[in-house]
Write an enzyme that holds these catalytic residues in place. Structure first.
Site: not given
Length: 506
Positions: A272-273, A275, A296, A386, A410
């Site tokens: 997920v995400g 990218v 998934e 997570n 960052k």
């Protein structure tokens, strides 16, 4: 006509309709509670919030009340967030992404067990995690014979329904009845030594049935709800994500030329995400055709690929869609139901099936070290982000194991390529390809020292590349073992410096 006449068609269960507050009152303190939900899809909405209110009242009265919370994966603010805010969770497993839960876990106020997602159901069947007292499961409807129409995720629901002493159902009328028939619930798993191979050889195979079963005598409450899933936020791919996608597409094209892949690739698994969505968007525009996915979570990117025809079939355990994609899914559900199969996560993430199908596994990471070890769960070694989720299930067993990240974080203060990772989730033995916006490192068949040079030269940010090369060369000359050279006094110095000074470089 009453809502229940539409969604709760079993007369026995209609007699157990009650409010969320009344249902929550049936959950005792100290219980292990298995709740539905996987990445913000198909989780109960009303009972967890009513339970949180009950826990808060108990705390005000000086009566501590906490539960063990088991799910499929992450859920949403109405579940994880609500229970965490009232400090109602003693133990959480197997995966979470809630900021309040994360804060409490890292403060030592909530215990957390991070488990490979394929292991959870079998651990419960084995009795490794203790007794499951209550299951709280969202469904889209109940058929006259008591079979349950699953919601937008399957996750561990089959196991929760089978193993729990008591069951509470949330029947959510906002979930489309068009979901009926999209699921494939396999009831053929056995405990050792009676196990037999799972008869799944293609992404599109259906080996089970469309509905969930449960012992109706265990159902202590049925709660009607009408609330949407917590949709994921879709962000347009940034320059780094597009560069990562371009490197991967170029790599796949090269693999085709070398005869290691064909033009339809192999079944895709994507974490997920943003990218991951960027990579899927790149594949949707790329030269590959007739693709399939065995994953998934089905995100916006795969939905777009199904719509365009680039992706022919997709198997998952849950949906994780933005509001716009969720609206599209609802509007075109007949189209998508012919192309999507939703399975229990013990099947979607099963090592045997992953190995047999020969997946291309693409997952994100927090950092990788120069030898190819990957940290996907912990920030600076100690603070959970997570959890490992399903990435380990896929990385260890896939035909091709790929990990992706921007080279810095960052604002450049952190290098995502480091001398030694501060926490190891995926060892160098399970990592074949590392990709950043800087380039792609193919680590297959390389020795540790060869891996180090390729990772530094192709994946590290230019600001950090000289320091990494300096570390590597001094480690080689340091007089220690030369198979995987390290300077133990310096291996984690970059992380220590960041914690002291807010940056990794001197």
């Amino acid at each position: 006509m009453m809502l229940s006449d539409h969604r709760v068609q079993n007369s026995q269960l209609r007699g157990r309709l009650m409010s969320a507050e009344a249902a929550a009152a049936l959950i005792p303190s100290g219980a292990n509670v298995g709740m539905s939900g996987f990445t913000g899809a198909g989780y109960p909405k009303a009972v967890p919030q009513a339970l949180a209110a009950r826990i808060e009242r108990a705390a005000d009265a000086g009566e501590p009340f906490r539960i063990g919370l088991w799910t499929g994966a992450s859920t949403a603010p109405e579940l994880d967030g609500a229970l965490a805010r009232v400090h109602g969770v003693q133990m959480r497993l197997p995966y979470q992404s809630d900021p309040t839960s994360r804060k409490q876990i890292n403060a030592g106020e909530m215990e957390y067990t991070d488990i490979h997602l394929s292991h959870v159901a079998q651990y419960v069947w084995f009795g490794f995690l203790g007794k499951l007292d209550v299951a709280v499961i969202e469904v889209a409807g109940v058929l006259p014979d008591g079979r349950l129409i699953p919601s937008t995720s399957v996750g561990n629901n089959k196991t929760w329904l089978d193993q729990a002493d008591k069951i509470i159902l949330e029947v959510n009328s906002l979930q489309s009845l068009g979901l009926a028939g999209m699921h494939d619930i396999y009831y053929g798993t056995e405990l050792p030594p009676r196990r037999v191979p799972i008869p799944l050889t293609r992404v599109s195979d259906r080996i089970g049935e469309p509905y969930l079963h449960c012992d109706l005598s265990k159902v202590i409450a049925v709660v009607e709800t009408r609330q949407p899933d917590r949709n994921s936020v879709y962000a347009e791919p940034d320059a780094n994500s597009r560069a990562i996608a371009a490197h991967l597409i170029e790599f796949f094209q090269q693999e085709i030329k070398l005869g290691r892949l064909t033009s339809d690739l192999l079944p895709l698994q994507s974490g997920v995400g943003n990218v991951a969505n960027a990579v899927l968007a790149g594949l949707n525009e790329g030269p590959f055709e007739h693709l399939t996915a065995y994953t998934e979570v089905l995100q916006d990117g795969m939905l777009a690929m199904l719509q365009s025809g680039k992706l022919a079939r997709a198997s998952a355990t849950a949906l994780s869609l933005s509001p716009a994609a969720a609206e599209l899914f609802e509007r075109e559900i007949d189209f998508f139901s012919e192309r999507i199969v939703l399975r229990p996560q013990e099947i979607s993430n099963h090592p045997e099936v992953i190995r047999r199908l020969g997946l291309i596994a693409m997952n994100s990471m927090i950092e990788a070290d120069i030898y190819g070890n990957v940290n996907s769960t912990h920030v600076m070694g100690s603070s959970i982000m997570n959890g490992i989720g399903g990435s380990g299930d896929f990385a260890r067993n896939a035909y091709m194991s790929i990990f992706m990240t921007p080279s810095t974080a960052k604002g450049g203060a952190i290098s995502c390529i480091v001398p030694m990772v501060s926490h190891v989730d995926h060892t160098e033995h399970d990592v074949q390809i590392i990709v950043t916006e800087q380039g792609l490192a193919d680590l297959r068949g390389l020795s540790p020292k060869e891996r180090a040079r390729v990772v530094i030269e192709r994946c590290a940010h230019p600001d950090y590349r000289p320091a990494l090369l300096d570390y590597f060369e001094r480690a080689r000359q340091g007089g220690g073992g030369q198979h995987t050279p390290h300077l133990l006094d310096e291996a984690l110095a970059w992380h220590s410096r960041y914690l002291r000074e807010g940056r990794m470089l001197p």
